[in-house]
Design a protein around this motif. Structure first.
Motif, PDB file in Angstrom:
ATOM      1  N   THR A   1      17.844  -5.388  20.265  1.00 13.57           N
ATOM      2  CA  THR A   1      18.708  -5.716  19.118  1.00 13.57           C
ATOM      3  C   THR A   1      18.402  -7.066  18.472  1.00 13.57           C
ATOM      4  OG1 THR A   1      20.361  -6.608  20.638  1.00 13.57           O
ATOM      5  CG2 THR A   1      20.598  -4.297  19.975  1.00 13.57           C
ATOM      6  N   GLN A   2      17.685  -7.930  19.159  1.00 11.99           N
ATOM      7  CA  GLN A   2      17.405  -9.252  18.603  1.00 11.99           C
ATOM      8  C   GLN A   2      16.149  -9.266  17.734  1.00 11.99           C
ATOM      9  OE1 GLN A   2      19.720 -11.641  19.006  1.00 11.99           O
ATOM     10  NE2 GLN A   2      20.799  -9.989  20.098  1.00 11.99           N
ATOM     11  N   SER A   3      15.397  -8.169  17.736  1.00 16.47           N
ATOM     12  CA  SER A   3      14.166  -8.134  16.952  1.00 16.47           C
ATOM     13  C   SER A   3      14.457  -7.722  15.511  1.00 16.47           C
ATOM     14  CB  SER A   3      13.167  -7.154  17.579  1.00 16.47           C
ATOM     15  OG  SER A   3      13.675  -5.838  17.491  1.00 16.47           O
ATOM     16  N   CYS A   4      13.543  -8.081  14.627  1.00 12.35           N
ATOM     17  CA  CYS A   4      13.671  -7.676  13.225  1.00 12.35           C
ATOM     18  C   CYS A   4      13.266  -6.206  13.079  1.00 12.35           C
ATOM     19  CB  CYS A   4      12.793  -8.549  12.335  1.00 12.35           C
ATOM     20  SG  CYS A   4      13.333 -10.279  12.253  1.00 12.35           S
ATOM     21  N   LEU A   5      13.871  -5.552  12.114  1.00 10.93           N
ATOM     22  CA  LEU A   5      13.607  -4.135  11.870  1.00 10.93           C
ATOM     23  C   LEU A   5      12.908  -4.006  10.522  1.00 10.93           C
ATOM     24  CD1 LEU A   5      14.264  -1.477  13.399  1.00 10.93           C
ATOM     25  CD2 LEU A   5      16.216  -1.213  11.868  1.00 10.93           C
ATOM     26  N   GLN A   6      11.698  -3.501  10.546  1.00  9.65           N
ATOM     27  CA  GLN A   6      10.945  -3.402   9.298  1.00  9.65           C
ATOM     28  C   GLN A   6      11.499  -2.318   8.386  1.00  9.65           C
ATOM     29  OE1 GLN A   6       6.714  -3.212   9.768  1.00  9.65           O
ATOM     30  NE2 GLN A   6       6.358  -2.481   7.691  1.00  9.65           N
ATOM     31  N   SER A   7      11.790  -1.149   8.942  1.00 10.06           N
ATOM     32  CA  SER A   7      12.271  -0.055   8.097  1.00 10.06           C
ATOM     33  C   SER A   7      13.288   0.798   8.842  1.00 10.06           C
ATOM     34  CB  SER A   7      11.104   0.820   7.622  1.00 10.06           C
ATOM     35  OG  SER A   7      10.509   1.500   8.712  1.00 10.06           O
ATOM     36  N   PHE A   8      14.180   1.405   8.060  1.00 11.17           N
ATOM     37  CA  PHE A   8      15.188   2.323   8.614  1.00 11.17           C
ATOM     38  C   PHE A   8      15.325   3.460   7.620  1.00 11.17           C
ATOM     39  CE2 PHE A   8      19.599   3.766   9.335  1.00 11.17           C
ATOM     40  CZ  PHE A   8      19.535   4.021  10.701  1.00 11.17           C
ATOM     41  N   ARG A   9      14.823   4.639   8.010  1.00 16.64           N
ATOM     42  CA  ARG A   9      14.866   5.821   7.143  1.00 16.64           C
ATOM     43  C   ARG A   9      15.573   6.936   7.895  1.00 16.64           C
ATOM     44  NH1 ARG A   9      11.283   8.116   2.900  1.00 16.64           N
ATOM     45  NH2 ARG A   9      11.734  10.350   2.794  1.00 16.64           N
ATOM     46  N   LEU A  10      16.683   7.397   7.320  1.00 16.67           N
ATOM     47  CA  LEU A  10      17.487   8.409   7.987  1.00 16.67           C
ATOM     48  C   LEU A  10      17.961   9.441   6.968  1.00 16.67           C
ATOM     49  CD1 LEU A  10      18.759   9.142  10.748  1.00 16.67           C
ATOM     50  CD2 LEU A  10      20.782   7.862  10.045  1.00 16.67           C
TER      51      LEU A  10
ATOM     52  N   SER B   1      24.159  -2.970  11.555  1.00 17.25           N
ATOM     53  CA  SER B   1      23.175  -3.336  12.568  1.00 17.25           C
ATOM     54  C   SER B   1      21.820  -3.632  11.950  1.00 17.25           C
ATOM     55  CB  SER B   1      23.043  -2.210  13.601  1.00 17.25           C
ATOM     56  OG  SER B   1      22.004  -2.478  14.521  1.00 17.25           O
ATOM     57  N   VAL B   2      21.349  -2.758  11.036  1.00 16.51           N
ATOM     58  CA  VAL B   2      20.022  -2.980  10.454  1.00 16.51           C
ATOM     59  C   VAL B   2      20.024  -4.192   9.529  1.00 16.51           C
ATOM     60  CG1 VAL B   2      19.421  -0.551  10.680  1.00 16.51           C
ATOM     61  CG2 VAL B   2      20.381  -1.369   8.512  1.00 16.51           C
ATOM     62  N   VAL B   3      21.153  -4.484   8.902  1.00 15.78           N
ATOM     63  CA  VAL B   3      21.247  -5.694   8.083  1.00 15.78           C
ATOM     64  C   VAL B   3      21.111  -6.926   8.962  1.00 15.78           C
ATOM     65  CG1 VAL B   3      22.797  -7.094   6.671  1.00 15.78           C
ATOM     66  CG2 VAL B   3      22.552  -4.648   6.205  1.00 15.78           C
ATOM     67  N   ARG B   4      21.787  -6.924  10.107  1.00 20.00           N
ATOM     68  CA  ARG B   4      21.670  -8.058  11.029  1.00 20.00           C
ATOM     69  C   ARG B   4      20.234  -8.218  11.531  1.00 20.00           C
ATOM     70  NH1 ARG B   4      26.596  -6.025  13.080  1.00 20.00           N
ATOM     71  NH2 ARG B   4      25.442  -4.976  14.758  1.00 20.00           N
ATOM     72  N   ARG B   5      19.527  -7.100  11.638  1.00 17.64           N
ATOM     73  CA  ARG B   5      18.146  -7.156  12.131  1.00 17.64           C
ATOM     74  C   ARG B   5      17.139  -7.350  10.996  1.00 17.64           C
ATOM     75  NH1 ARG B   5      17.315  -2.490  16.612  1.00 17.64           N
ATOM     76  NH2 ARG B   5      15.226  -3.412  16.528  1.00 17.64           N
TER      77      ARG B   5
ATOM     78  N   LEU C   1      16.010  -7.510   2.450  1.00 20.43           N
ATOM     79  CA  LEU C   1      15.757  -6.177   1.910  1.00 20.43           C
ATOM     80  C   LEU C   1      14.783  -6.224   0.731  1.00 20.43           C
ATOM     81  CD1 LEU C   1      16.691  -3.288   2.554  1.00 20.43           C
ATOM     82  CD2 LEU C   1      18.453  -3.558   0.796  1.00 20.43           C
ATOM     83  N   VAL C   2      13.726  -5.388   0.818  1.00 16.68           N
ATOM     84  CA  VAL C   2      12.717  -5.296  -0.237  1.00 16.68           C
ATOM     85  C   VAL C   2      12.871  -3.999  -1.027  1.00 16.68           C
ATOM     86  CG1 VAL C   2      10.237  -5.161  -0.705  1.00 16.68           C
ATOM     87  CG2 VAL C   2      11.095  -6.729   1.038  1.00 16.68           C
ATOM     88  N   SER C   3      13.209  -2.906  -0.333  1.00 19.83           N
ATOM     89  CA  SER C   3      13.321  -1.594  -0.986  1.00 19.83           C
ATOM     90  C   SER C   3      14.576  -0.894  -0.490  1.00 19.83           C
ATOM     91  CB  SER C   3      12.085  -0.750  -0.679  1.00 19.83           C
ATOM     92  OG  SER C   3      12.202   0.550  -1.225  1.00 19.83           O
ATOM     93  N   LEU C   4      15.369  -0.357  -1.426  1.00 25.19           N
ATOM     94  CA  LEU C   4      16.627   0.314  -1.101  1.00 25.19           C
ATOM     95  C   LEU C   4      16.660   1.681  -1.776  1.00 25.19           C
ATOM     96  CD1 LEU C   4      19.546   0.317   0.050  1.00 25.19           C
ATOM     97  CD2 LEU C   4      20.273  -0.750  -2.106  1.00 25.19           C
ATOM     98  N   THR C   5      16.762   2.741  -0.965  1.00 23.22           N
ATOM     99  CA  THR C   5      16.898   4.099  -1.476  1.00 23.22           C
ATOM    100  C   THR C   5      18.124   4.735  -0.852  1.00 23.22           C
ATOM    101  OG1 THR C   5      14.500   4.383  -1.746  1.00 23.22           O
ATOM    102  CG2 THR C   5      15.829   6.377  -1.656  1.00 23.22           C
ATOM    103  N   LEU C   6      19.063   5.165  -1.700  1.00 22.09           N
ATOM    104  CA  LEU C   6      20.299   5.778  -1.237  1.00 22.09           C
ATOM    105  C   LEU C   6      20.511   7.090  -1.981  1.00 22.09           C
ATOM    106  CD1 LEU C   6      22.636   2.636  -1.224  1.00 22.09           C
ATOM    107  CD2 LEU C   6      21.419   3.620   0.732  1.00 22.09           C
TER     108      LEU C   6
END
Length: 441
Positions: A71-80, A101-105, A135-140
């Motif tokens: 949980t302490q590492s950065c998250l490059q991408s989250f696609r769900l 969670s992904v925002v914190r990471r 955040l660089v790219s946001l798709t919703l």
């Protein structure tokens, strides 16, 4: 620089859908240890369910556990991609927790799609989505967004919103979001009937590409307005059957445009020459895109432009060098009117669409000026069947193009056996350009 094997595996894992990573884990013990530590998640619920034969509860638990690792590492991408109608309220709370969670990471690329059509399970995003400074790219897609009270997205370059609804029916919510992204370069909005935004203002000093998609409805009467104020905009894409008015401000940098709109003139709402407000809007719209170099335009839009041209002259498209027109059926008769406003056009492609065919209006029988000497290449992609209006168009191009070098035609499969007949007819058509080559495919 050589990468360590574990680093290389992690980079490969994040590039793959998570399903593939999990399947690799079944074959490799080393991969099995690494996949949970990759800096990203790429997962589609239906693939996950079908391959591993698990229910939605196990799916939710899996995503939750994945985000619980490292949980302490950065998250490059989250696609769900998921269907919220399968899991209801508990899943809604989990989704909000995942976003937090992904925002914190410090996620960089966020893609979240709810492809449920059930409005009872709208998942509302937490407000933290507006303060993710990494955040660089946001798709919703298919989600409910809170009205932004505070926005801090200094790195966001790409926004893609598909069938999004804002809470509290805030008309200014989307405008606020756009205007508070200082490095935004690409914006794509696909609207549905659930949004209540009557006036959409796209104001950005950094925006380079804007796409606006809005399907129409026979039973819906609307007077929507879209205002674009983006002085650095280079690409404009309008696939819009709902919006009645477009106001384009300061688009001197525009290079490419793809236009498919009838300004809400559909069904029984035909162009009215006495509607000065609509005429002024269409004039200003055409002037707004008149500096472009490359244009793709749909046949229904061309029809509106033709109707307008019978009231007022069209502006000159002096910089336009490449034009593509997608026609419904064989309705090519309106084209010469527009071509006369393109004095420096070099390439013309005539394609086809799936729009229902309409009866022709026989404009080609009217006298027309010689086409610009700059026109060098013409291609008719719509397969020719040898019909009268088709040959009339071919004749018009060959007889009125002084500088044409190449005309490419496509034959319909049904007449290829009799192609010699078409060839003989083509040979007899006078050509104003002696160097013109006709290629038949």
């Amino acid at each position: 620089m050589l990468l360590k094997p574990d680093v290389l595996l992690k980079q490969l894992a994040i590039a793959l859908p998570l399903i593939d990573s999990l399947l690799q884990g079944l074959l490799s013990s080393r991969w099995k240890k690494l996949w949970k530590y990759v800096p990203g998640l790429n997962l589609m619920y239906y693939d996950f369910r079908n391959i591993f034969s698990i229910d939605h509860i196990a799916f939710l638990s899996f995503v939750d556990r994945f985000l619980g690792f490292n949980t302490q590492s950065c998250l490059q991408s989250f696609r769900l991609e998921y269907d919220s109608s399968d899991y209801g309220e508990p899943g809604d709370a989990l989704t909000r927790r995942w976003i937090n969670s992904v925002v914190r990471r410090k996620v960089k690329y966020l893609y979240l799609s709810d492809y449920s059509c059930d409005a009872y399970y709208d998942v509302q995003m937490p407000p933290t989505i507006y303060t993710c400074e990494s955040l660089v790219s946001l798709t919703l897609s298919g989600l409910n967004l809170p009205s932004p009270k505070f926005v801090s997205l200094p790195s966001l370059k790409v926004i893609s919103l598909v069938v999004i609804k804002f809470a509290d029916e805030d008309d200014l919510a989307l405008e606020t979001l756009i205007s508070h992204c200082p490095v935004l370069e690409s914006l794509s909005i696909e609207r549905s009937f659930i949004d209540d935004i009557e006036v959409l203002r796209v104001c950005s000093q950094s925006l380079l590409s804007f796409t606006h998609i809005a399907d129409g409805s026979e039973g819906l009467v609307e007077d929507l307005l879209v205002i674009v104020d983006a002085p650095r905009l280079k690409f404009l894409n309008l696939r819009d059957q709902r919006t009645a008015s477009f106001i384009l401000k300061d688009l001197a940098s525009l290079v490419d445009a793809d236009i498919d709109t009838v300004f809400n003139l559909k069904l029984n709402k035909m162009f009215d020459p006495n509607d000065l407000q609509k005429r002024n809007m269409i004039r200003n719209f055409l002037v707004g895109i008149s500096n472009i170099k490359n244009l793709t335009i749909a046949s229904p839009t061309l029809e509106v432009i033709y109707d307008y041209s019978r009231c007022e002259p069209l502006p000159l498209f002096r910089n336009l060098s490449s034009l593509r027109v997608d026609f419904d059926g064989y309705r090519w008769e309106m084209l010469p009117v527009f071509l006369e406003s393109c004095p420096n056009l070099q390439s013309l492609v005539m394609g086809s669409t799936n729009y229902p065919e309409k009866d022709g209006i026989n404009i080609l029988s009217e006298p027309r000026r010689v086409l610009s000497s700059s026109l060098k290449y013409v291609k008719i992609e719509r397969p020719l069947k040898g019909e009268e209006m088709e040959m009339k168009l071919v004749s018009y191009i060959l007889e009125n193009s002084t500088g044409l070098k190449k005309l490419t035609l496509c034959l319909d499969d049904s007449i290829k056996k009799e192609e010699s007949v078409i060839f003989r007819e083509l040979i007899t058509i006078p050509r104003l350009s002696t160097s013109c080559q006709v290629v038949v495919l």
